[in-house]
Motif scaffolding. Sequence first.
Motif, PDB file in Angstrom:
ATOM      1  N   VAL A   1     -27.797  12.508 -12.413  1.00  0.00           N
ATOM      2  CA  VAL A   1     -27.611  13.394 -11.338  1.00  0.00           C
ATOM      3  C   VAL A   1     -28.956  13.636 -10.440  1.00  0.00           C
ATOM      4  CG1 VAL A   1     -25.479  14.507 -12.209  1.00  0.00           C
ATOM      5  CG2 VAL A   1     -27.601  15.497 -12.605  1.00  0.00           C
ATOM      6  N   LEU A   2     -30.020  13.570 -11.532  1.00  0.00           N
ATOM      7  CA  LEU A   2     -31.416  13.842 -10.520  1.00  0.00           C
ATOM      8  C   LEU A   2     -31.456  12.603  -9.529  1.00  0.00           C
ATOM      9  CD1 LEU A   2     -33.388  14.806 -13.736  1.00  0.00           C
ATOM     10  CD2 LEU A   2     -32.735  16.323 -11.580  1.00  0.00           C
ATOM     11  N   PHE A   3     -31.028  11.314 -10.132  1.00  0.00           N
ATOM     12  CA  PHE A   3     -31.228  10.091  -9.398  1.00  0.00           C
ATOM     13  C   PHE A   3     -30.405  10.321  -8.092  1.00  0.00           C
ATOM     14  CE2 PHE A   3     -29.011   6.058  -8.290  1.00  0.00           C
ATOM     15  CZ  PHE A   3     -30.096   5.314  -8.446  1.00  0.00           C
ATOM     16  N   MET A   4     -28.930  10.963  -8.133  1.00  0.00           N
ATOM     17  CA  MET A   4     -28.066  11.264  -7.189  1.00  0.00           C
ATOM     18  C   MET A   4     -28.761  12.216  -6.230  1.00  0.00           C
ATOM     19  SD  MET A   4     -25.989  13.771  -6.482  1.00  0.00           S
ATOM     20  CE  MET A   4     -25.444  14.505  -8.027  1.00  0.00           C
ATOM     21  N   THR A   5     -29.389  13.109  -6.687  1.00  0.00           N
ATOM     22  CA  THR A   5     -30.234  14.365  -6.024  1.00  0.00           C
ATOM     23  C   THR A   5     -31.371  13.738  -4.986  1.00  0.00           C
ATOM     24  OG1 THR A   5     -29.738  15.926  -7.688  1.00  0.00           O
ATOM     25  CG2 THR A   5     -31.121  16.447  -5.979  1.00  0.00           C
ATOM     26  N   GLY A   6     -31.982  12.685  -5.756  1.00  0.00           N
ATOM     27  CA  GLY A   6     -32.858  12.026  -4.796  1.00  0.00           C
ATOM     28  C   GLY A   6     -32.232  11.216  -3.621  1.00  0.00           C
ATOM     29  N   GLY A   7     -31.138  10.674  -3.848  1.00  0.00           N
ATOM     30  CA  GLY A   7     -30.339  10.020  -2.722  1.00  0.00           C
ATOM     31  C   GLY A   7     -30.209  10.961  -1.800  1.00  0.00           C
ATOM     32  N   TYR A   8     -29.349  12.325  -2.025  1.00  0.00           N
ATOM     33  CA  TYR A   8     -29.123  13.185  -1.026  1.00  0.00           C
ATOM     34  C   TYR A   8     -30.249  13.855  -0.345  1.00  0.00           C
ATOM     35  CZ  TYR A   8     -24.350  13.278  -1.984  1.00  0.00           C
ATOM     36  OH  TYR A   8     -22.670  12.998  -2.085  1.00  0.00           O
ATOM     37  N   LEU A   9     -31.345  14.101  -1.168  1.00  0.00           N
ATOM     38  CA  LEU A   9     -32.549  14.678  -0.534  1.00  0.00           C
ATOM     39  C   LEU A   9     -33.176  13.868   0.389  1.00  0.00           C
ATOM     40  CD1 LEU A   9     -34.210  16.732  -3.552  1.00  0.00           C
ATOM     41  CD2 LEU A   9     -33.156  17.720  -1.689  1.00  0.00           C
TER      42      LEU A   9
ATOM     43  N   VAL B   1     -23.936  19.660  -5.392  1.00  0.00           N
ATOM     44  CA  VAL B   1     -23.749  18.817  -4.408  1.00  0.00           C
ATOM     45  C   VAL B   1     -22.678  18.562  -3.532  1.00  0.00           C
ATOM     46  CG1 VAL B   1     -24.204  16.279  -4.016  1.00  0.00           C
ATOM     47  CG2 VAL B   1     -25.767  17.360  -5.192  1.00  0.00           C
ATOM     48  N   ILE B   2     -21.625  18.722  -4.371  1.00  0.00           N
ATOM     49  CA  ILE B   2     -20.301  18.548  -3.314  1.00  0.00           C
ATOM     50  C   ILE B   2     -20.168  19.861  -2.342  1.00  0.00           C
ATOM     51  CG2 ILE B   2     -17.628  18.610  -4.032  1.00  0.00           C
ATOM     52  CD1 ILE B   2     -18.082  16.971  -6.357  1.00  0.00           C
ATOM     53  N   GLN B   3     -20.642  20.944  -3.203  1.00  0.00           N
ATOM     54  CA  GLN B   3     -20.409  22.238  -2.426  1.00  0.00           C
ATOM     55  C   GLN B   3     -21.273  22.023  -0.852  1.00  0.00           C
ATOM     56  OE1 GLN B   3     -19.032  25.420  -2.395  1.00  0.00           O
ATOM     57  NE2 GLN B   3     -17.565  24.452  -3.749  1.00  0.00           N
ATOM     58  N   LEU B   4     -22.457  21.414  -1.284  1.00  0.00           N
ATOM     59  CA  LEU B   4     -23.170  21.472   0.062  1.00  0.00           C
ATOM     60  C   LEU B   4     -22.942  20.171   0.715  1.00  0.00           C
ATOM     61  CD1 LEU B   4     -26.690  21.786  -1.813  1.00  0.00           C
ATOM     62  CD2 LEU B   4     -25.564  23.494  -0.156  1.00  0.00           C
ATOM     63  N   TRP B   5     -22.524  19.153   0.291  1.00  0.00           N
ATOM     64  CA  TRP B   5     -22.562  17.995   1.272  1.00  0.00           C
ATOM     65  C   TRP B   5     -20.950  17.579   1.444  1.00  0.00           C
ATOM     66  CZ3 TRP B   5     -27.213  18.029  -1.128  1.00  0.00           C
ATOM     67  CH2 TRP B   5     -28.469  18.044  -0.330  1.00  0.00           C
ATOM     68  N   GLY B   6     -20.167  18.096   0.409  1.00  0.00           N
ATOM     69  CA  GLY B   6     -18.628  17.562   0.493  1.00  0.00           C
ATOM     70  C   GLY B   6     -18.607  16.456  -0.470  1.00  0.00           C
ATOM     71  N   PRO B   7     -17.264  16.071  -0.887  1.00  0.00           N
ATOM     72  CA  PRO B   7     -17.367  15.147  -1.925  1.00  0.00           C
ATOM     73  C   PRO B   7     -17.511  13.809  -1.276  1.00  0.00           C
ATOM     74  CG  PRO B   7     -15.198  15.902  -1.309  1.00  0.00           C
ATOM     75  CD  PRO B   7     -16.153  16.531  -0.384  1.00  0.00           C
TER      76      PRO B   7
ATOM     77  N   PRO C   1     -21.583  11.635  -5.037  1.00  0.00           N
ATOM     78  CA  PRO C   1     -22.016  12.381  -6.353  1.00  0.00           C
ATOM     79  C   PRO C   1     -22.039  11.722  -7.582  1.00  0.00           C
ATOM     80  CG  PRO C   1     -20.470  13.686  -4.963  1.00  0.00           C
ATOM     81  CD  PRO C   1     -20.559  12.367  -4.252  1.00  0.00           C
ATOM     82  N   GLN C   2     -21.301  10.609  -7.758  1.00  0.00           N
ATOM     83  CA  GLN C   2     -21.382   9.763  -8.888  1.00  0.00           C
ATOM     84  C   GLN C   2     -22.541   8.699  -8.981  1.00  0.00           C
ATOM     85  OE1 GLN C   2     -18.512  10.606  -7.284  1.00  0.00           O
ATOM     86  NE2 GLN C   2     -17.936  12.352  -8.490  1.00  0.00           N
ATOM     87  N   MET C   3     -23.131   8.640  -7.828  1.00  0.00           N
ATOM     88  CA  MET C   3     -24.023   7.356  -7.748  1.00  0.00           C
ATOM     89  C   MET C   3     -24.978   7.183  -8.830  1.00  0.00           C
ATOM     90  SD  MET C   3     -26.743   8.479  -4.461  1.00  0.00           S
ATOM     91  CE  MET C   3     -27.788   7.163  -4.557  1.00  0.00           C
ATOM     92  N   GLY C   4     -25.128   8.208  -9.585  1.00  0.00           N
ATOM     93  CA  GLY C   4     -26.325   8.142 -10.599  1.00  0.00           C
ATOM     94  C   GLY C   4     -25.774   7.470 -11.958  1.00  0.00           C
ATOM     95  N   ASP C   5     -24.428   7.857 -12.001  1.00  0.00           N
ATOM     96  CA  ASP C   5     -23.765   7.602 -13.409  1.00  0.00           C
ATOM     97  C   ASP C   5     -24.139   6.138 -13.859  1.00  0.00           C
ATOM     98  OD1 ASP C   5     -23.062  10.104 -12.677  1.00  0.00           O
ATOM     99  OD2 ASP C   5     -20.778   9.854 -12.805  1.00  0.00           O
ATOM    100  N   ALA C   6     -23.649   5.191 -13.019  1.00  0.00           N
ATOM    101  CA  ALA C   6     -23.720   3.858 -13.437  1.00  0.00           C
ATOM    102  C   ALA C   6     -25.318   3.421 -13.979  1.00  0.00           C
ATOM    103  CB  ALA C   6     -23.145   2.792 -12.477  1.00  0.00           C
ATOM    104  N   PRO C   7     -26.022   3.965 -12.877  1.00  0.00           N
ATOM    105  CA  PRO C   7     -27.656   3.331 -13.098  1.00  0.00           C
ATOM    106  C   PRO C   7     -28.059   4.058 -14.635  1.00  0.00           C
ATOM    107  CG  PRO C   7     -27.408   3.990 -10.956  1.00  0.00           C
ATOM    108  CD  PRO C   7     -26.057   4.090 -11.622  1.00  0.00           C
ATOM    109  N   MET C   8     -27.559   5.417 -14.684  1.00  0.00           N
ATOM    110  CA  MET C   8     -28.130   6.038 -16.133  1.00  0.00           C
ATOM    111  C   MET C   8     -27.506   5.201 -17.377  1.00  0.00           C
ATOM    112  SD  MET C   8     -27.793   9.755 -17.642  1.00  0.00           S
ATOM    113  CE  MET C   8     -26.362   9.221 -18.567  1.00  0.00           C
ATOM    114  N   LEU C   9     -26.043   4.842 -17.158  1.00  0.00           N
ATOM    115  CA  LEU C   9     -25.878   4.271 -18.301  1.00  0.00           C
ATOM    116  C   LEU C   9     -26.499   2.913 -18.755  1.00  0.00           C
ATOM    117  CD1 LEU C   9     -21.826   4.743 -18.080  1.00  0.00           C
ATOM    118  CD2 LEU C   9     -23.489   5.482 -19.858  1.00  0.00           C
TER     119      LEU C   9
END
Lengths: 236, 291
Positions: free
Chosen positions: B42-50, B110-116, B215-223
């Motif tokens: 999710v930190l990876f994903m946060t990087g994308g959104y930021l 993130v879903i709250q702020l940017w939508g799903p 929102p789930q963009m970091g899941d696969a990279p983390m696995l």
Amino acid sequence: MLKVRGLKGGYGGRLIVDGVDLDVAAGEIVTVIGQNGAGKSTILKSIFNMAPVREGVVTLDDQDIFPVSSYQMLTVGLAYIPQHHSVFPKLTITENLRMGGYLLSDAKLLQERVAKVEDMFPILKERRKEYAASLSGGEQRMLEIARTLIMDPKVVMLDEPSIGLAPKMVDLVFSTARLLAEAGKGILMVEQNVRRALLASDRGYVLELGQVRITDEAQALIADERVSRLYMGVRS
Amino acid sequence: MATAIFEQLINGTMMGSIYVLMALGMVLIYGVMHVLNFAHGVLFMTGGYLTHLFFFNLTGSYPLAIVLSILTLALIGVVLEGVIFRPLRDNLRMQIVASVGLILIIQNGVIQLWGPRALQMRTSSVSSLVKVGQLSFTMQHFVIIAVVVSAVTALYLFLTFTRLGTAMRATSQHPEAAIVVGINPNRIYALTFMIACALAGLGGALLGPLFLIFPQMGDAPMLKALSAIVIGGMGSIPGAIVGGFGIGVVESLSTLVIPSDYRDTIVFAILILMLLLRPWGLFGVRVRGEH
Ligand SMILES: Nc1ncnc2c1ncn2[C@@H]1O[C@H](COP(=O)(O)OP(=O)(O)OP(=O)(O)O)[C@@H](O)[C@H]1O
Ligand SMILES: [Mg+2]
């Protein structure tokens, strides 16, 4: 120089060190002896602010060092070598020495100090690029001692420096301690190797159940019948 | 066939670079603190959104947006370490619970702020194509590979040659001895989190324009990163690098022989095989008691 009064320390629950007074003067080797679990290591940890529970007075050259954080003790002149091996196994010997000067911000001074210490310990100089893990137990002990010298401490505390070492190495460790004392440092050792340690010391404290039972000149302690009976396996 | 293999090698190296960034961060945290940070995705994903936020609403420049989001992630790392992980220092189980909790909080935040719905960020490096023979790749492919190679090199130089980097290695090898020589462990822990989170943020910032930001963009990279560090050997930095690139390349090449939907199956099959045959990993040290 190092003055400890009413020191108590433990790990929560029962106090392991229960009111210990001791002094270490410049140029002197002082040894605390006592049986397994008597609380010898806990004394050093309590002095060095590594015991979770502690109270008392600890001063070094009249400066109150009781509240100083462990990782800042070297800045006030107190060094500590733990009982179990404490070299960084996968750093080279030089890197280990340089870490001994982590608190020095002057790169040139650090370089000089490392060179000076390497001259004192030729084995370390020869093998400077090797991992510390490749050294024998005794050589690792020497590296630990050498590493503390980078910060030029006033007092060095050694927890069982001779444990598990070959007899020759034991001699080397104790003679190094004497060398440091002659250079004006105070040495506080904790030992189970009672006879050898006392022979190498000026004064000693006998610790039992967290309290000092006997304190005297090292010579006198060696001759003391209670000490020989309890700690040197001599039958009366 | 040769061109197809070459194409998948480039694709694989690009994805592998992303896995390496993630794996390095997780290995640093694992090496110094002995805990797996499951919130790394999710930190990876946060990087994308930021990066998206900074790019469209602040700078208009993609490189600058990357730098800002790395810096923000570094700050987030310091805060996470100080506020959440430090108080739980001696409680490994609670640290894992906390990192799983973080996933929920950040993902829902993130879903709250940017939508799903997924966001797009077509930077010029994605639109411009690079021709290699008959093949063409986006510029972003090569940007990713180059940036990651530079970041890994910088990290290597930092860990090997600087006082602070050496102190980090020292602390991971022997925390008690680190304190004895004057290293403040809290500083090292904060620094470790800072670097690891910045690397995760960089990953999201680099991959965002190429795929979508969701929102789930970091899941696969983390696995994949997790598999990389297990295959490479828990706690081994070279292992994380080899493992990350290896997984990227193998999964890309596998699409030549099997349907690409089965890509992940290949990766996890290798992981399972590795756990059976050589559980200590490629670069790990065999510990007594393991078999
Ligand atoms: N980290 C710890 N947590 C809880 N109890 C501890 C801890 N370390 C030591 N103790 C307990 O404190 C007592 C004294 O331990 P200490 O290590 O000070 O003894 P010692 O005299 O140094 O013994 P040894 O000769 O074995 O080194 C022992 O009963 C031990 O079980
Ligand atoms: Mg002890």
